[in-house]
Structures are given as structure tokens and as C-alpha cells.
Scaffold this motif. Structure first.
Motif, PDB file in Angstrom:
ATOM      1  N   PRO A 285       0.828  -1.225   0.000  1.00  0.00           N
ATOM      2  CA  PRO A 285       0.000   0.000   0.000  1.00  0.00           C
ATOM      3  C   PRO A 285       0.851   1.259   0.000  1.00  0.00           C
ATOM      4  O   PRO A 285       1.920   1.315   0.609  1.00  0.00           O
ATOM      5  N   ALA A 286       0.368   2.276  -0.703  1.00  0.00           N
ATOM      6  CA  ALA A 286       1.048   3.567  -0.687  1.00  0.00           C
ATOM      7  C   ALA A 286       0.915   4.200   0.698  1.00  0.00           C
ATOM      8  O   ALA A 286      -0.029   3.926   1.429  1.00  0.00           O
ATOM      9  N   TRP A 287       1.878   5.057   1.045  1.00  0.00           N
ATOM     10  CA  TRP A 287       1.794   5.690   2.359  1.00  0.00           C
ATOM     11  C   TRP A 287       2.365   7.093   2.278  1.00  0.00           C
ATOM     12  O   TRP A 287       3.160   7.425   1.404  1.00  0.00           O
ATOM     13  N   ASP A 288       1.935   7.937   3.187  1.00  0.00           N
ATOM     14  CA  ASP A 288       2.374   9.328   3.257  1.00  0.00           C
ATOM     15  C   ASP A 288       3.687   9.376   4.023  1.00  0.00           C
ATOM     16  O   ASP A 288       3.775   8.895   5.153  1.00  0.00           O
ATOM     17  N   VAL A 289       4.709   9.973   3.436  1.00  0.00           N
ATOM     18  CA  VAL A 289       6.026   9.999   4.077  1.00  0.00           C
ATOM     19  C   VAL A 289       5.976  10.725   5.422  1.00  0.00           C
ATOM     20  O   VAL A 289       6.814  10.487   6.299  1.00  0.00           O
ATOM     21  N   LEU A 290       4.980  11.622   5.611  1.00  0.00           N
ATOM     22  CA  LEU A 290       4.827  12.288   6.903  1.00  0.00           C
ATOM     23  C   LEU A 290       4.637  11.279   8.032  1.00  0.00           C
ATOM     24  O   LEU A 290       5.017  11.528   9.178  1.00  0.00           O
ATOM     25  N   GLN A 291       4.066  10.113   7.686  1.00  0.00           N
ATOM     26  CA  GLN A 291       3.822   9.094   8.707  1.00  0.00           C
ATOM     27  C   GLN A 291       5.128   8.529   9.273  1.00  0.00           C
ATOM     28  O   GLN A 291       5.120   7.885  10.329  1.00  0.00           O
ATOM     29  N   ALA A 292       6.238   8.761   8.597  1.00  0.00           N
ATOM     30  CA  ALA A 292       7.525   8.312   9.139  1.00  0.00           C
ATOM     31  C   ALA A 292       7.804   8.951  10.492  1.00  0.00           C
ATOM     32  O   ALA A 292       8.481   8.376  11.341  1.00  0.00           O
ATOM     33  N   ASP A 293       7.246  10.147  10.712  1.00  0.00           N
ATOM     34  CA  ASP A 293       7.444  10.823  11.995  1.00  0.00           C
ATOM     35  C   ASP A 293       6.885  10.011  13.157  1.00  0.00           C
ATOM     36  O   ASP A 293       7.343  10.157  14.294  1.00  0.00           O
ATOM     37  N   SER A 294       5.893   9.172  12.871  1.00  0.00           N
ATOM     38  CA  SER A 294       5.291   8.375  13.942  1.00  0.00           C
ATOM     39  C   SER A 294       6.311   7.452  14.593  1.00  0.00           C
ATOM     40  O   SER A 294       6.214   7.149  15.789  1.00  0.00           O
ATOM     41  N   VAL A 295       7.313   7.023  13.813  1.00  0.00           N
ATOM     42  CA  VAL A 295       8.350   6.120  14.320  1.00  0.00           C
ATOM     43  C   VAL A 295       9.626   6.887  14.668  1.00  0.00           C
ATOM     44  O   VAL A 295      10.190   6.730  15.760  1.00  0.00           O
ATOM     45  N   LEU A 296      10.063   7.736  13.730  1.00  0.00           N
ATOM     46  CA  LEU A 296      11.360   8.390  13.897  1.00  0.00           C
ATOM     47  C   LEU A 296      11.340   9.507  14.930  1.00  0.00           C
ATOM     48  O   LEU A 296      12.394   9.873  15.455  1.00  0.00           O
TER      49      LEU A 296
END
Length: 239
Positions: free
Chosen positions: A50-61
Motif C-alpha cells: 500500500p502507498a503511504w504518506d512519508v509524513l507518517q515516518a514521523d510516527s516512528v522516527l
């Protein structure tokens, strides 16, 4: 309305808040883009389909690290991962003094579990606040519940859910508006409720959304004052 009937809508909202995060809360997953971040190491295989919004990387990083430092690691003074070390509490979104974080830190809850529990809790608080605000405005129980569920499961609420300081903050906006409305209307505990809701909003972490909440509360206050002046009453002045 009997207590049993009054509590039923809140139980419904507690259940609907569980829908988006049930897999994380009762399974091995954690709210956040962990699969996508894991795929950034080439030896972990291709990215999920699935495609994902790169902004969601903040949830982990970002957010996972902040919650781990502030809750699981017992409030370390320094974030060692930024600029070779920086004050953790100086970053508002670490929310080290937010009361639910303080409680989870005292209970020694793991960061993974804390993130999932907080996501569920704040979706419920958000929905419950919208429900209570609708009821205060004179809406019936069914329309108020429908409005609350629509907000809980909206693309906005779910899209920001993994970026922890956003749901943590917006959950208290309807409660602050409700408290201000009650205070202006002469409610017995109105100004105390304003202080509590305001403190929760401002310690929750995301100052931009907290500002939106303050603006919304100010608009509600102005509307309530105008309404009371038209009726000839000034309860906030004791008149």
C-alpha cells in the motif's frame, strides 16, 4: 435520564474508538509506520504494497522515540538522538508533563503499549467531548452520538492518529469549548473545568493545534456572552 441510560452513549464511543486500533491494542503491532520504516533497510525486503504518506515516518522516527524517553525510560533529562543531546522537556511535543504520560510513566508501561492505549483513550475522549458538546447545544442523543462517531472515524482523526501529539491535543478541544460555555453560562464548576481542560490541552504537546483549540474556545465564549446579553443575564459577572 437514569445513570444507566446516560452512560450508554459513552460506552458506544469507547467501543467505536477501538475499531481503528484493535489490531495494535490486542496484537503485536504498534500504531505507526513501522513496516515502512523497517523496509528502508534493504535486507528487510521490499516496501509494503500500500502507498503511504512519508509524513507518517514521523510516527516512528520522532514520536515513538519521544514517548519511549518520556514514559518507558522514566523521563530522562536529555534526548540523546538530537544534536548530540538536547533537553527533552524543551520540545513541547515530547509532552513529558502531560498527566496521562506522567501516570503511564509511574506505572512503568512500555512505550509500545502506551502508544496504543493513548491512541484508544484519546479517540474516546475526542468522541465523548463532541457528544457532550452536542448535547449542551440541545441536540438529541442519537444525533450527538452520530456526530461523535463521525469525528472519531473521520479521515482527519485517523490520518493524524499515529502522530501522537496531534490526537493527544485535539481530544481536549471540545472539552475546553464545553467548559467555557458552562463558565460563561454560570455553571458551578465552569471556571475550574476551563482550567483543567486548558491545562490538558496545553500540556498535550502540539502547540499549533492547541492554539486552534484556544481560538475555538474564544469563539464559543463570544457566542455565549452575546447570547446571555440578549437574554439580559450576565452570569459570568454574577448578575
Amino acid at each position: 435520564m437514569a445513570f444507566g441510560k446516560r452512560i450508554v452513549p459513552y460506552l458506544v464511543l469507547l467501543a467505536t474508538a477501538l475499531i481503528p486500533i484493535a489490531k495494535a491494542l490486542f496484537g503485536p503491532e504498534t500504531v505507526g509506520a513501522f513496516d515502512q520504516i523497517r523496509a528502508m533497510d534493504p535486507w528487510n525486503g521490499p516496501e509494503p504494497e500500500p502507498a503511504w504518506d512519508v509524513l507518517q515516518a514521523d510516527s516512528v522516527l520522532q514520536f515513538y522515540v519521544w514517548r519511549k524517553l518520556a514514559i518507558e525510560d522514566g523521563l530522562t533529562d536529555t534526548n540523546p538522538y538530537t544534536f548530540g543531546g538536547s533537553p527533552l522537556a524543551a520540545n513541547s511535543q515530547s509532552a513529558v508533563w502531560y498527566p496521562p504520560h506522567v501516570l503511564l510513566r509511574w506505572m512503568r508501561v512500555r512505550a509500545d503499549d502506551a502508544i496504543d492505549l493513548l491512541a484508544w483513550f484519546h479517540l474516546f475522549v475526542l468522541g465523548a467531548g463532541v457528544f457532550a458538546l452536542c448535547r449542551r447545544a440541545g441536540a438529541g442523543v442519537a444525533p450527538s452520538v452520530a456526530s461523535a462517531i463521525a469525528v472519531q472515524l473521520s479521515p482527519f482523526a485517523l490520518g493524524w492518529l499515529a502522530l501522537a501529539s496531534v490526537p493527544t491535543t485535539i481530544a481536549w478541544i471540545p472539552w475546553l469549548c464545553l467548559a467555557v460555555w458552562s463558565a460563561v453560562g454560570g455553571g458551578r464548576w465552569g471556571w475550574l473545568a476551563v482550567a483543567v481542560a486548558g491545562a490538558m490541552l496545553l500540556t498535550a504537546g502540539h502547540l499549533q493545534f492547541a492554539a486552534y483549540g484556544v481560538f475555538a474556545a474564544a469563539a464559543v465564549a463570544a457566542w455565549a456572552v452575546v447570547g446571555s446579553l440578549r437574554s439580559g443575564r450576565k452570569p459570568w459577572l454574577g448578575l
